[in-house]
Write a protein that holds these residues in place. Structure first.
Motif, PDB file in Angstrom:
ATOM      1  N   GLU A  98       0.830  -1.202   0.000  1.00 21.46           N
ATOM      2  CA  GLU A  98       0.000   0.000   0.000  1.00 21.46           C
ATOM      3  C   GLU A  98       0.870   1.260   0.000  1.00 21.46           C
ATOM      4  O   GLU A  98       0.579   2.235  -0.700  1.00 21.46           O
ATOM      5  CB  GLU A  98      -0.914   0.005   1.224  1.00 21.46           C
ATOM      6  CG  GLU A  98      -2.002  -1.058   1.183  1.00 21.46           C
ATOM      7  CD  GLU A  98      -2.812  -1.104   2.466  1.00 21.46           C
ATOM      8  OE1 GLU A  98      -2.596  -0.232   3.347  1.00 21.46           O
ATOM      9  OE2 GLU A  98      -3.661  -2.010   2.599  1.00 21.46           O
ATOM     10  N   SER A  99       1.964   1.243   0.781  1.00 21.23           N
ATOM     11  CA  SER A  99       2.871   2.393   0.819  1.00 21.23           C
ATOM     12  C   SER A  99       3.514   2.630  -0.538  1.00 21.23           C
ATOM     13  O   SER A  99       3.612   3.766  -1.011  1.00 21.23           O
ATOM     14  CB  SER A  99       3.954   2.187   1.881  1.00 21.23           C
ATOM     15  OG  SER A  99       3.473   2.434   3.171  1.00 21.23           O
ATOM     16  N   VAL A 100       3.985   1.562  -1.151  1.00 22.09           N
ATOM     17  CA  VAL A 100       4.618   1.678  -2.467  1.00 22.09           C
ATOM     18  C   VAL A 100       3.621   2.246  -3.471  1.00 22.09           C
ATOM     19  O   VAL A 100       3.966   3.098  -4.306  1.00 22.09           O
ATOM     20  CB  VAL A 100       5.157   0.301  -2.897  1.00 22.09           C
ATOM     21  CG1 VAL A 100       5.512   0.294  -4.378  1.00 22.09           C
ATOM     22  CG2 VAL A 100       6.380  -0.074  -2.062  1.00 22.09           C
ATOM     23  N   ASP A 101       2.365   1.802  -3.366  1.00 23.48           N
ATOM     24  CA  ASP A 101       1.326   2.320  -4.263  1.00 23.48           C
ATOM     25  C   ASP A 101       1.062   3.796  -3.990  1.00 23.48           C
ATOM     26  O   ASP A 101       0.933   4.595  -4.928  1.00 23.48           O
ATOM     27  CB  ASP A 101       0.055   1.500  -4.076  1.00 23.48           C
ATOM     28  CG  ASP A 101      -1.051   1.926  -5.043  1.00 23.48           C
ATOM     29  OD1 ASP A 101      -0.841   1.824  -6.258  1.00 23.48           O
ATOM     30  OD2 ASP A 101      -2.102   2.379  -4.564  1.00 23.48           O
ATOM     31  N   GLN A 102       0.961   4.171  -2.717  1.00 26.88           N
ATOM     32  CA  GLN A 102       0.741   5.566  -2.353  1.00 26.88           C
ATOM     33  C   GLN A 102       1.885   6.449  -2.855  1.00 26.88           C
ATOM     34  O   GLN A 102       1.659   7.567  -3.337  1.00 26.88           O
ATOM     35  CB  GLN A 102       0.631   5.704  -0.834  1.00 26.88           C
ATOM     36  CG  GLN A 102      -0.680   5.242  -0.245  1.00 26.88           C
ATOM     37  CD  GLN A 102      -1.800   6.242  -0.469  1.00 26.88           C
ATOM     38  OE1 GLN A 102      -1.657   7.426  -0.172  1.00 26.88           O
ATOM     39  NE2 GLN A 102      -2.902   5.769  -1.023  1.00 26.88           N
ATOM     40  N   LEU A 103       3.083   5.948  -2.745  1.00 27.45           N
ATOM     41  CA  LEU A 103       4.263   6.707  -3.160  1.00 27.45           C
ATOM     42  C   LEU A 103       4.427   6.739  -4.683  1.00 27.45           C
ATOM     43  O   LEU A 103       5.193   7.556  -5.206  1.00 27.45           O
ATOM     44  CB  LEU A 103       5.518   6.111  -2.510  1.00 27.45           C
ATOM     45  CG  LEU A 103       5.673   6.375  -1.009  1.00 27.45           C
ATOM     46  CD1 LEU A 103       6.632   5.365  -0.375  1.00 27.45           C
ATOM     47  CD2 LEU A 103       6.168   7.803  -0.768  1.00 27.45           C
ATOM     48  N   GLY A 104       3.748   5.851  -5.384  1.00 27.92           N
ATOM     49  CA  GLY A 104       3.848   5.828  -6.837  1.00 27.92           C
ATOM     50  C   GLY A 104       5.187   5.323  -7.340  1.00 27.92           C
ATOM     51  O   GLY A 104       5.640   5.715  -8.416  1.00 27.92           O
ATOM     52  N   VAL A 105       5.819   4.441  -6.566  1.00 32.71           N
ATOM     53  CA  VAL A 105       7.110   3.870  -6.952  1.00 32.71           C
ATOM     54  C   VAL A 105       6.963   2.352  -6.987  1.00 32.71           C
ATOM     55  O   VAL A 105       5.963   1.797  -6.534  1.00 32.71           O
ATOM     56  CB  VAL A 105       8.218   4.285  -5.958  1.00 32.71           C
ATOM     57  CG1 VAL A 105       8.428   5.794  -5.993  1.00 32.71           C
ATOM     58  CG2 VAL A 105       7.889   3.835  -4.529  1.00 32.71           C
ATOM     59  N   ASP A 106       7.974   1.680  -7.536  1.00 34.32           N
ATOM     60  CA  ASP A 106       7.883   0.214  -7.534  1.00 34.32           C
ATOM     61  C   ASP A 106       8.557  -0.392  -6.309  1.00 34.32           C
ATOM     62  O   ASP A 106       8.405  -1.589  -6.031  1.00 34.32           O
ATOM     63  CB  ASP A 106       8.449  -0.385  -8.827  1.00 34.32           C
ATOM     64  CG  ASP A 106       9.883   0.020  -9.100  1.00 34.32           C
ATOM     65  OD1 ASP A 106      10.522   0.635  -8.220  1.00 34.32           O
ATOM     66  OD2 ASP A 106      10.369  -0.274 -10.206  1.00 34.32           O
ATOM     67  N   HIS A 107       9.324   0.422  -5.577  1.00 36.91           N
ATOM     68  CA  HIS A 107       9.933  -0.030  -4.329  1.00 36.91           C
ATOM     69  C   HIS A 107      10.426   1.191  -3.562  1.00 36.91           C
ATOM     70  O   HIS A 107      10.596   2.273  -4.139  1.00 36.91           O
ATOM     71  CB  HIS A 107      11.101  -0.985  -4.598  1.00 36.91           C
ATOM     72  CG  HIS A 107      12.303  -0.288  -5.184  1.00 36.91           C
ATOM     73  ND1 HIS A 107      12.411  -0.008  -6.538  1.00 36.91           N
ATOM     74  CD2 HIS A 107      13.424   0.213  -4.601  1.00 36.91           C
ATOM     75  CE1 HIS A 107      13.554   0.632  -6.763  1.00 36.91           C
ATOM     76  NE2 HIS A 107      14.188   0.787  -5.610  1.00 36.91           N
ATOM     77  N   VAL A 108      10.649   1.016  -2.267  1.00 41.50           N
ATOM     78  CA  VAL A 108      11.349   2.037  -1.492  1.00 41.50           C
ATOM     79  C   VAL A 108      12.777   1.548  -1.271  1.00 41.50           C
ATOM     80  O   VAL A 108      13.088   0.373  -1.480  1.00 41.50           O
ATOM     81  CB  VAL A 108      10.652   2.315  -0.141  1.00 41.50           C
ATOM     82  CG1 VAL A 108       9.281   2.937  -0.363  1.00 41.50           C
ATOM     83  CG2 VAL A 108      10.544   1.056   0.716  1.00 41.50           C
TER      84      VAL A 108
END
Length: 270
Positions: free
Chosen positions: A89-99
């Motif tokens: 969910e965080s990765v989706d919120q951030l709009g990235v494929d990973h942190v």
């Protein structure tokens, strides 16, 4: 800029924090920070601003690969599946494929630490994060986390400022190749009007807060994430790598104080 090296990565010693910012405010602060040369950004699920941080990174004239991005999982996610799903969910919120770095935000009294570390490792194995770590852990819990984790513990993110220098914890981290990430390096504003910091800064043409940040970054294996929404202060915060405190000056700045730390925490709303 100066860097810490851990797990083969060089990470800027100074980043931008986004605690207590709503999404729009965080978007503006991170956009300005990236424009000014910051390449290290910190957020968390608890801040409820990951979407704003993500928009700032997406819209910046900076490649995603140049930005070291950290987020933190709510400690209420106590099972492996919950931690993985929450990270997705965080990765989706951030709009990235990973942190780049995923932390458990703080210890949960009802959480099984071994399970929590398995969850962070599972998120890493699924490519949702490159590195894992913890936040607000003492030495005993950090030692246990290391035992339970297959992946190296990249960092322990904790309160760290001249009145709360975390000597025992810092020594443990340095001895075990763990980065200490200091939050609230200006003691929730308590360092802004400190006479000693301003007196030391005068000889360098620097402000008191800049001296406090330099104090933090001169430690071995320490990086710090001051937060600001002001372009002027963001520019000031990153402009600290052209002077050095002597050992004597550094020691003068280090003034452990339960009282000052408590007052700063109360003012900061912690």
């Amino acid at each position: 800029m100066e860097y810490v090296t851990r797990c083969g990565d060089e990470v800027p010693k100074l980043g931008v924090g986004t605690w207590q910012m709503d999404s729009a405010t965080a978007e503006g602060a991170v956009s300005t920070a990236l424009e000014l040369g910051y390449r290290h950004v910190d957020t968390a699920q608890a801040y409820e601003n990951e979407d704003g941080v993500g928009r700032a990174i997406a819209d910046a004239a900076v490649d995603r690969g140049e930005v070291f991005l950290t987020t933190k999982v709510f400690p209420t996610n106590r099972s492996v599946s919950d931690i993985v799903a929450s990270t997705e969910e965080s990765v989706d919120q951030l709009g990235v494929d990973h942190v780049d770095l995923l932390l458990i935000h703080w210890p949960h009294p009802l959480a099984d630490l071994e399970t929590v570390m398995q969850g962070l490792n599972a998120a890493r194995e699924q490519g949702l994060t490159r590195h894992i770590g913890v936040s607000n852990f003492g030495t005993d819990r950090l030692d246990a986390a290391r035992e339970y984790s297959d992946a190296p513990i990249f960092t322990n993110q904790v309160l760290f400022h001249p009145w709360w220098p975390q000597r025992e914890l810092l020594s443990y981290c340095q001895q075990n190749d763990i980065v200490l990430t200091g939050y609230s390096p200006l003691a929730n504003g308590g360092a802004i009007d400190d006479d000693l910091l301003w007196d030391l800064g005068e000889q360098f043409g620097k402000t008191g807060p800049q001296v406090a940040l330099r104090w933090a970054t001169q430690h071995d294996s320490v990086m710090t994430i001051p937060m600001s929404t002001s372009r002027e202060h963001l520019a000031e915060n990153i402009d600290i790598f052209d002077f050095m405190l002597t050992r004597a000056e550094h020691d003068r700045v280090t003034r452990p104080s339960y009282l000052k730390t408590g007052i700063a925490m109360f003012k900061g709303g912690l």
